[in-house]
Scaffold this motif. Structure first.
Motif, PDB file in Angstrom:
ATOM      1  N   GLY A   1       0.864  -1.181   0.000  1.00  0.00           N
ATOM      2  CA  GLY A   1       0.000   0.000   0.000  1.00  0.00           C
ATOM      3  C   GLY A   1       0.897   1.225   0.000  1.00  0.00           C
ATOM      4  N   VAL A   2       0.395   2.313  -0.583  1.00  0.00           N
ATOM      5  CA  VAL A   2       1.207   3.513  -0.704  1.00  0.00           C
ATOM      6  C   VAL A   2       0.408   4.695  -0.186  1.00  0.00           C
ATOM      7  CG1 VAL A   2       2.303   5.107  -2.329  1.00  0.00           C
ATOM      8  CG2 VAL A   2       2.473   2.643  -2.690  1.00  0.00           C
ATOM      9  N   THR A   3       1.042   5.505   0.646  1.00  0.00           N
ATOM     10  CA  THR A   3       0.379   6.709   1.119  1.00  0.00           C
ATOM     11  C   THR A   3      -0.030   7.565  -0.078  1.00  0.00           C
ATOM     12  OG1 THR A   3       1.851   6.624   3.002  1.00  0.00           O
ATOM     13  CG2 THR A   3       0.612   8.668   2.687  1.00  0.00           C
ATOM     14  N   GLY A   4      -1.296   7.938  -0.124  1.00  0.00           N
ATOM     15  CA  GLY A   4      -1.755   8.784  -1.220  1.00  0.00           C
ATOM     16  C   GLY A   4      -2.036   8.017  -2.502  1.00  0.00           C
ATOM     17  N   GLN A   5      -2.155   6.704  -2.409  1.00  0.00           N
ATOM     18  CA  GLN A   5      -2.285   5.919  -3.646  1.00  0.00           C
ATOM     19  C   GLN A   5      -3.591   6.175  -4.395  1.00  0.00           C
ATOM     20  OE1 GLN A   5      -1.935   1.820  -2.686  1.00  0.00           O
ATOM     21  NE2 GLN A   5      -3.900   1.655  -1.653  1.00  0.00           N
ATOM     22  N   LYS A   6      -4.593   6.670  -3.652  1.00  0.00           N
ATOM     23  CA  LYS A   6      -5.878   6.949  -4.337  1.00  0.00           C
ATOM     24  C   LYS A   6      -5.684   7.970  -5.434  1.00  0.00           C
ATOM     25  CE  LYS A   6      -9.671   5.258  -1.812  1.00  0.00           C
ATOM     26  NZ  LYS A   6      -9.472   5.120  -0.355  1.00  0.00           N
TER      27      LYS A   6
ATOM     28  N   VAL B   1      -2.859   8.285 -11.526  1.00  0.00           N
ATOM     29  CA  VAL B   1      -1.952   9.103 -12.332  1.00  0.00           C
ATOM     30  C   VAL B   1      -0.920   8.211 -13.022  1.00  0.00           C
ATOM     31  CG1 VAL B   1      -0.185  10.896 -12.278  1.00  0.00           C
ATOM     32  CG2 VAL B   1      -2.272  11.168 -10.951  1.00  0.00           C
ATOM     33  N   VAL B   2      -0.444   7.204 -12.309  1.00  0.00           N
ATOM     34  CA  VAL B   2       0.507   6.265 -12.920  1.00  0.00           C
ATOM     35  C   VAL B   2      -0.165   5.524 -14.080  1.00  0.00           C
ATOM     36  CG1 VAL B   2       1.829   4.161 -12.558  1.00  0.00           C
ATOM     37  CG2 VAL B   2       1.879   5.970 -10.844  1.00  0.00           C
TER      38      VAL B   2
END
Lengths: 270, 328
Positions: free
Chosen positions: A93-98, A103-104
């Protein structure tokens, strides 16, 4: 439950199309072996020396080296970044992944034409045009969306219980990635590396824009120049083309399953 | 056109569906693990995740995202790359309606779509209708051959076909041999024939891929469906319309998106074979972009072409995905 006529028909159609696809390539192969500058076929008199003549005249030694350096750099970089970011987005999981992840993924729909112009001027001011490093950096950056997508899906397909069991045994993040997820995912990583090899080696557009100095141009570009200069020496031109195409063709011959399955899977899964 | 685009388009279109669509279906359990409430540990882990993703995100931001934003801003200026830029608002975009070369390049795209997308997909479907049921001996070999143009460098493809089309190349040789010598042309040097000739190269590259895609799709259709249809008395045409075509919807979407955007973006092939000539008879938007960005600089215009191409490609991808999912 397929009738005999149907089977014959199937083979006829497929064989016919295969010949249509193969004919230009085979013709070209024999052109490369033609003793005659005009490229007239002569099966009794195959001129293998065309390859070494083309190699020297076209400066393909340098060009193949350039392509090799750029490709190996890009494949290594793309694969490493894909593994790390696939692990991050798929498992940790990545902080700010939403916000970050969409964008990626947007990058999957975007092609080089959109960002090439400003990128050129940025690279120019940084002294990264006319350099292998510059092309490697571009390839690595452009490879992020697909690599992330691919490795994230791969890592997610690993049974969660396996990771949990390892966590239970006290494995730390690094060990989970390198000793559990990666070994299982080796085929997917190989496919990614092969595809990225093919895309980087075959690139023409980016090299054309970013490499102006003939001394450091990669093979596809060298071939473009060679065909402009030696368009009358058809046999040498064909030999040069085959030299440039060879590395990917060899890989394709050995790993065709990975290429085809990679493309079909990437295209069709979910 | 390349398999790279195929992968990317498809990945993008699947990703455009709900957020986690592609990973979660298989591993629903795992997303449950971190969703409910973020424990301190989970939150820490997500920061760790950001650290792991950071190199990729930095490279991507530097090479792709920042330049896209810059591209948008460039596109509002008139700039020759050297002297001071002049703000022209939407002026560059207006050129799409007024500049004859641009209009011509867009018209060429329509012709190329016919050859790059229309023909390969039609022929691919035809073959999928004929083939694909049951296991075929030698299927692997056919696949190997049909996929071959996808792994060949575009430059090599261009050089091969330049030879085929050449004044004394095999195509004209064949025409002369069968007594149709009058039809012999310098195909790529002819105002009328150059564009279709380029188109045929696109057909050659895409046909195999479309076939491999569709045949693989048909192979995945359960055989019982066909047996049922046969029992119900369906003929081959009805069988194709009722079973094969609907089942291939996903593959069709892939093939269409890929080939249409391939036609929109055609560059390598055109550049190596004709450079847009003779005259401007094979000019494409991507070629104009390259010229305006790097040969006789009109940098703002080049950026605008890039943006418009990207928007059209995005729209094409979205529309096709929508359509392919609607009836599902």
């Amino acid at each position: 439950m397929i009738s005999r006529t149907e089977r014959v028909l199937n083979h006829t159609v497929l064989a016919f199309v295969s010949i249509l696809v193969l004919f230009p390539v085979v013709w070209f192969l024999f052109t490369a072996l033609s003793p005659n500058r005009g490229g007239q076929l002569d099966f009794t008199n195959l001129e293998w020396g065309n390859f070494s003549t083309a190699w020297k005249l076209g400066g393909f030694g340098h060009a193949m080296l350039a392509s090799a350096v750029i490709t190996i750099g890009a494949v290594t970089g793309q694969t490493l970044l894909a593994i790390l970011s696939g692990f991050a987005f798929g498992v940790l999981g990545v902080t700010g992944q939403k916000i970050i992840f969409p964008v990626v993924l947007l990058g999957l729909m975007i092609s080089a034409e959109v960002f090439i112009v400003p990128l050129y001027y940025t690279f120019q001011s940084l002294g990264l045009t006319n350099s292998w490093l510059g092309l490697i950096i571009i390839q690595i950056g452009m490879g992020v969306p697909f690599g992330t997508f691919w490795m994230r899906a791969t890592f997610r397909a690993v049974p969660a219980s396996l990771v949990e069991a390892a966590e239970m045994d006290g494995a730390r993040t690094w060990r989970i990635l390198w000793q559990i997820l990666l070994p299982i995912s080796r085929p997917a990583v190989l496919t990614l590396a092969l595809l990225s090899f093919m895309w980087t080696w075959n690139d023409f557009f980016l090299s054309l824009i970013f490499i102006a100095d003939p001394a450091i141009q990669p093979a596809t570009l060298a071939l473009g120049v060679f065909q402009g200069r030696h368009s009358v020496d058809v046999n040498l031109l064909a030999a040069g083309s085959l030299i440039v195409a060879l590395p990917v063709l060899v890989l394709y011959a050995f790993f065709q399953r990975h290429f085809i399955r990679g493309v079909l899977n990437g295209a069709l899964k979910e | 056109m390349s398999s790279r685009q195929l992968l990317q388009r498809r990945a993008a279109t699947t990703a455009a569906v709900p957020e986690d669509a592609m990973g979660n279906r298989k591993t629903a359990g795992r997303s449950g693990r971190r969703k409910p409430r973020l424990s301190v540990r989970a939150r820490k882990q997500r920061w760790l995740g950001l650290a792991f993703a950071a190199p990729a995100l930095l490279a991507y931001g530097f090479v792709v995202i920042v330049p896209i934003v810059q591209s948008v801003s460039y596109s509002f200026y008139s700039w020759d790359g050297v002297s001071a830029a002049r703000f022209v608002g939407l002026g560059n975009y207006k050129s799409f309606f007024t500049d004859p070369e641009l209009a011509q390049s867009l018209a060429h795209v329509l012709v190329l779509v016919l050859f790059f997308a229309g023909l390969p997909i039609l022929l691919g479907l035809l073959s999928a209708a004929l083939l694909g049921r049951g296991k075929m001996r030698g299927a692997g070999i056919y696949r190997w051959v049909l996929f071959l143009p996808q792994v060949l460098t575009s430059v090599v493809v261009a050089v091969i076909w330049k030879r085929i089309y050449g004044p004394d190349g095999p195509l004209n040789g064949a025409l002369r041999a069968v007594g149709l010598g009058d039809l012999a042309h310098n195909w790529l040097g002819d105002f009328t024939w150059a564009l279709p000739a380029l188109g045929v190269i696109g057909t050659w590259t895409a046909l195999g891929l479309c076939m491999v895609l569709f045949v693989a799709g048909v192979a995945a259709i359960p055989n019982e469906l066909y047996e049922q249809a046969r029992l119900d008395g369906a003929g081959p045409v009805k069988e194709f319309l009722a079973i094969t075509l609907p089942a291939l919807r996903g593959q069709l979407a892939v093939a269409l998106t890929l080939t249409v955007t391939g036609a929109l973006r055609a560059f390598d092939l055109v550049w190596v074979t004709t450079q847009g000539g003779p005259g401007t008879s094979t000019i494409t938007p991507a070629l104009l972009l390259y010229r305006k960005a790097f040969l006789n600089p009109d940098v703002g215009m080049a950026a605008a072409i890039g943006i418009v191409l990207a928007i059209i490609c995005l729209l094409v991808a979205l529309v096709i995905t929508r359509l392919s999912e609607e009836k599902a």
